[in-house]
Write an enzyme that holds these catalytic residues in place. Structure first.
Site, short mmCIF file in Angstrom:
data_model
loop_
_atom_site.label_atom_id
_atom_site.label_comp_id
_atom_site.label_asym_id
_atom_site.label_seq_id
_atom_site.Cartn_x
_atom_site.Cartn_y
_atom_site.Cartn_z
N HIS A 119 0.84 -1.19 0.00
CA HIS A 119 0.00 0.00 0.00
C HIS A 119 0.89 1.25 0.00
O HIS A 119 1.77 1.38 0.88
CB HIS A 119 -0.88 0.03 1.25
CG HIS A 119 -2.33 -0.13 0.98
ND1 HIS A 119 -2.97 -1.35 0.96
CD2 HIS A 119 -3.30 0.79 0.73
CE1 HIS A 119 -4.25 -1.19 0.71
NE2 HIS A 119 -4.48 0.10 0.56
N SER A 124 0.47 -3.32 4.45
CA SER A 124 0.86 -1.98 4.89
C SER A 124 2.38 -1.82 4.83
O SER A 124 3.11 -2.76 5.12
CB SER A 124 0.38 -1.73 6.32
OG SER A 124 0.93 -0.54 6.85
N TYR A 173 -12.60 -3.43 -2.12
CA TYR A 173 -11.76 -4.57 -1.73
C TYR A 173 -12.38 -5.90 -2.13
O TYR A 173 -13.59 -6.00 -2.38
CB TYR A 173 -11.53 -4.56 -0.21
CG TYR A 173 -10.55 -3.52 0.23
CD1 TYR A 173 -9.26 -3.83 0.62
CD2 TYR A 173 -10.91 -2.17 0.26
CE1 TYR A 173 -8.35 -2.86 1.02
CE2 TYR A 173 -10.02 -1.18 0.66
CZ TYR A 173 -8.74 -1.54 1.04
OH TYR A 173 -7.85 -0.58 1.42
#
Length: 776
Positions: A298, A349, A574
């Site tokens: 991300h 992340s 998503y």
């Protein structure tokens, strides 16, 4: 009883719910007809044959269009019988591919617009850290008969409206050469790019309106990058390499990942995909042309407190690679193009220190991402740097270093024919075969409660937490009164998701979410690129890759490398696995077509893989064409005339630089400013700033940096009544040579005389001169 108070986000959400009730007078007052450059969408040439009757209904989904009146479409989309731009002569007697690369600016406006990604109210653009680019790659067979186009774009995601307009302009210029089936548009997913280029109401609200200024800027940049690649095509070779990237990512929903079967998890060494797949492109003389890399991460190293437009960690990797290969060029210039594209990044992340309670420092890596004191709002994932700028550089350099290693050792040549397959599918009505006797269906779109909670990378609001499987009477009542009650059908279909917003049943002023979605695969020899319309989680991506690979193998295409290219063609939030969906963390609550979304996509992509493997792409139906809406909500921030303080003019220096600086220090100059969004309309200047060095031998000033340079920052400070200041910083790098330097500011001011249309006037500042030394 204590008085109930609301956070600013809750107040904002209530406001949004109120203004979007049906077609209210308040909303209608904001509607406008978009500019005449986007008018008549009549469809694209059929490149995959007539509608098929062979495809199983269970895989196609319903062909019914959305229950809304689309526009007539863009005037530029009328098909030309022959390309208006001559096709360059292609040398055919060689082994390899024709390769073209191109890069163009697609930044859009850098002020008075929300940044797209966090959906955080008040996170308006207020300047620029780096420019945003569209990077295009065209690969064609030696005889030019088949070709594919892959475009990686430094934006949050590709919107359906953006893709339709790009395709229409390509069709207008090149005829049927570049089409819906062989052109992939992929967003890098930076959360620091401008919003405002969407047509579905959910995203229009998050953007606080549709910005035709930014939309046109982006479309023009994407098309220009493809045009450059088209003109630069030459015979060459492509090499592929793969490797593991360590230290750049964590799974931000590890408890959801654990819902997947243990036997499945045991096949993998990590709860994130660490593999990078890289393509190296050279011409027949060995001259380096470019690279494409796919890696799941991300781009949220830059936090939701950031207000500078930039391309985040993957953009920094592109910056480093292009600067290395384009020696002597400013950022954004030079022939070499390096794209670091998105993949199955849904639960990944870059904030590798993990979630910590900001008030106590303890870990909050739990199912609800909540802290003992302060709850979820205190739970924030931390990057490896001292601040978000340093974290972005650290993660970007890790990605760059691995790409450089793979690039330099790439030796496996990609060979074989090119192919492409594409369908539009009504994702609200796909019948999924679980086995030979049992079926399930996808749902009309809906967002769950945990959608409003946000993630550890960007918290939502205090009334919501991740992992919510029950609704809240306050929000249910407010929603029911303002938007109407969700149907029992949609609530039942989405279980165990508690429906917060039944977006698939909200149609005013336009549908809140897309029904018609793109599915697409292109193959380059033994490489298959699956273009996915959203954010697949780690395990979702693994399942899709395995299914597509198995489908190819079943029909004779063995040893295929399957990559997932994320955020392509249309955005649908998503896609989690069925098991992850049960946990209802943020990613699951944002899986808008229900618990069987992934199974539906696997089924659909299998059909495309089979069609390519069996050479039956021409038998695929195109599916129901998506709409193209003309009337969209105008931006909430109006255009106003720029004003300079009395006795000054735009570009005057208010706070000059010091007379001398040392390497490693920060130069800062403040000028009388004008709104930077004007420069997205009038592009007389290609940069807001330059850092220039005086060359005594030639008595000239040489540009050393522009606003695409990582070392510079351009801040815009908005005042009242059209007044503003602009501050330029130069973080002097260690490589800077001693000498005399100056900083200049470039912009456009909006002027409007009584009863006359507004005009944009370009200006440039007087320079602020200073010395740089390595020692005192």
């Amino acid at each position: 009883m204590a008085k109930r108070t609301f956070s600013s986000f809750e107040i904002f959400l209530i406001f949004l719910l109120v203004i979007t009730t049906g077609i209210t007078v308040a909303l209608l007052s904001l509607l406008f007809i978009t500019s005449g450059t986007i008018e008549n969408h009549t469809g694209f040439p059929s490149t995959q044959g007539p509608p098929a009757t062979q495809s199983p209904p269970a895989t196609q989904g319903s062909a019914a269009p959305q229950n809304s009146t689309p526009s007539r479409g863009p005037t530029t989309t009328q098909a030309s019988p022959t390309p208006s731009t001559p096709e360059p002569t292609l040398f055919q007697n060689f082994s390899g591919y024709h390769i073209g690369v191109g890069r163009a600016d697609c930044t859009g406006q850098v002020s008075d617009i929300n940044l797209m990604g966090y959906a955080k109210t008040g996170q308006y653009a207020r300047g620029i850290l780096t420019r945003l680019y569209s990077r295009a790659f065209i690969m064609a067979e030696p005889d030019g008969s088949n070709r594919i186009v892959f475009v990686s774009i430094d934006i949050g995601m590709v919107s359906q409206r953006l893709r339709l307009e790009v395709l229409s302009r390509l069709q207008n210029k090149y005829g049927s050469l570049y089409r819906r089936d062989n052109v992939i548009l992929s967003g890098t997913h930076t959360h620091s790019g401008p919003a405002g280029y969407f047509q579905y109401t959910t995203f229009v609200i998050a953007s606080e309106g549709f910005s035709n200024r930014t939309f046109e800027y982006m479309v023009t940049g994407i098309v220009e990058s493809i045009e450059i690649a088209h003109k630069n095509m030459k015979p060459g070779k492509i090499f592929i390499n793969k490797g593991t990237v360590d230290g750049a990512q964590i799974n931000r929903s590890p408890t959801s990942y654990l819902w997947n079967p243990q036997s499945e998890r045991a096949r993998y060494s990590s709860n994130t995909d660490k593999e990078m797949v890289l393509l190296k492109m050279v011409d027949l003389n060995g001259e380096e042309l470019g690279l494409i890399s796919w890696f799941a991460i991300h781009p949220v190293s830059m936090k939701n407190t950031n207000h500078l437009v930039n391309s985040d960690n993957v953009g920094y990797a592109s910056y480093l690679f292009e600067q290395e290969k384009n020696k002597g060029y400013l950022p954004g210039e030079g022939p070499y193009v390096a794209a670091f594209a998105s993949s199955n990044l849904g639960d990944v992340s870059p904030n590798v220190l993990g979630p910590q309670c900001t008030n106590t420092g303890e870990s909050c890596d739990n199912a609800n991402s909540s802290c003992p004191i302060g709850g979820p709002s205190m739970c924030v994932a931390m990057g490896p740097g001292q601040d978000m700028f340093e974290s972005t550089q650290i993660i970007g350099r890790i990605i760059y270093d691995k790409a450089k290693e793979l690039y330099e050792s790439a030796s496996q040549e990609v060979t074989g024919p090119l192919a492409s397959a594409h369908q539009w599918v009504n994702m609200t009505d796909v019948t999924v075969w679980l086995n030979s006797t049992h079926t399930v269906k996808t749902c009309k779109p809906a967002l769950g409660y945990s959608f409003a909670a946000g993630t550890i990378d960007g918290f939502g609001t205090v009334s919501f937490t991740q992992g919510m499987t029950e609704g809240n009477s306050f929000w249910d009542t407010l929603r029911d009164q303002v938007l109407g009650k969700p149907s029992e059908e949609i609530k039942e279909c989405h279980k165990p998701k508690p429906v917060l917003l039944q977006t698939g049943e909200l149609l005013n002023p336009h549908p809140w979410h897309p029904d018609i979605v793109d599915v697409q695969i292109v193959t380059l020899g033994f490489l298959a690129i699956t273009a996915i319309p959203g954010e697949f989680t780690t395990m979702s991506g693994r399942r899709l890759r395995q299914a597509v690979r198995e489908e190819f193998e079943a029909y004779g295409m063995l040893n295929m490398t399957v990559v997932i290219s994320g955020l392509c063609n249309v955005y649908t939030h998503y896609i989690t696995t069925y098991e992850e969906y049960q946990a209802q963390r943020y990613e699951a609550a944002s899986t808008i077509y229900g618990p069987h979304t992934l199974s539906a996509y696997i089924q659909l992509y299998r059909v495309l893989a089979k069609a390519i493997a069996t050479d039956t792409v021409a038998n695929l139906s195109s599916g129901p064409k998506p709409p193209f809406f003309e009337e969209l909500m105008s931006p909430l921030i109006p255009n106003i005339v720029d004003r300079a303080p009395e006795g000054t003019t735009f570009g005057d220096v208010l706070l000059p630089a010091n007379t001398i600086y040392r390497v490693g220090e920060v130069v800062e100059v403040t000028f009388v400013g004008a709104n930077p969004k004007n420069s997205a309309e009038n592009r007389t200047h290609q940069t807001f700033l330059t850092v220039e060095k005086y060359e005594a031998t030639s008595a000239t000033w040489q540009i050393m940096h522009n606003d695409a340079s990582w070392e510079t920052r351009f801040y815009w400070h908005k005042g009242s009544l059209g007044l503003s200041n602009a501050t330029i910083q130069w973080h002097i790098p260690d490589t800077a040579q001693p000498g005399t330097y100056r900083i200049k500011y470039f912009g456009h001011s909006r002027k409007q005389d009584l009863l006359k249309p507004a005009v944009l006037l370009s200006f440039e500042s007087a320079p602020s001169v200073f010395e740089v030394t390595t020692t005192w």
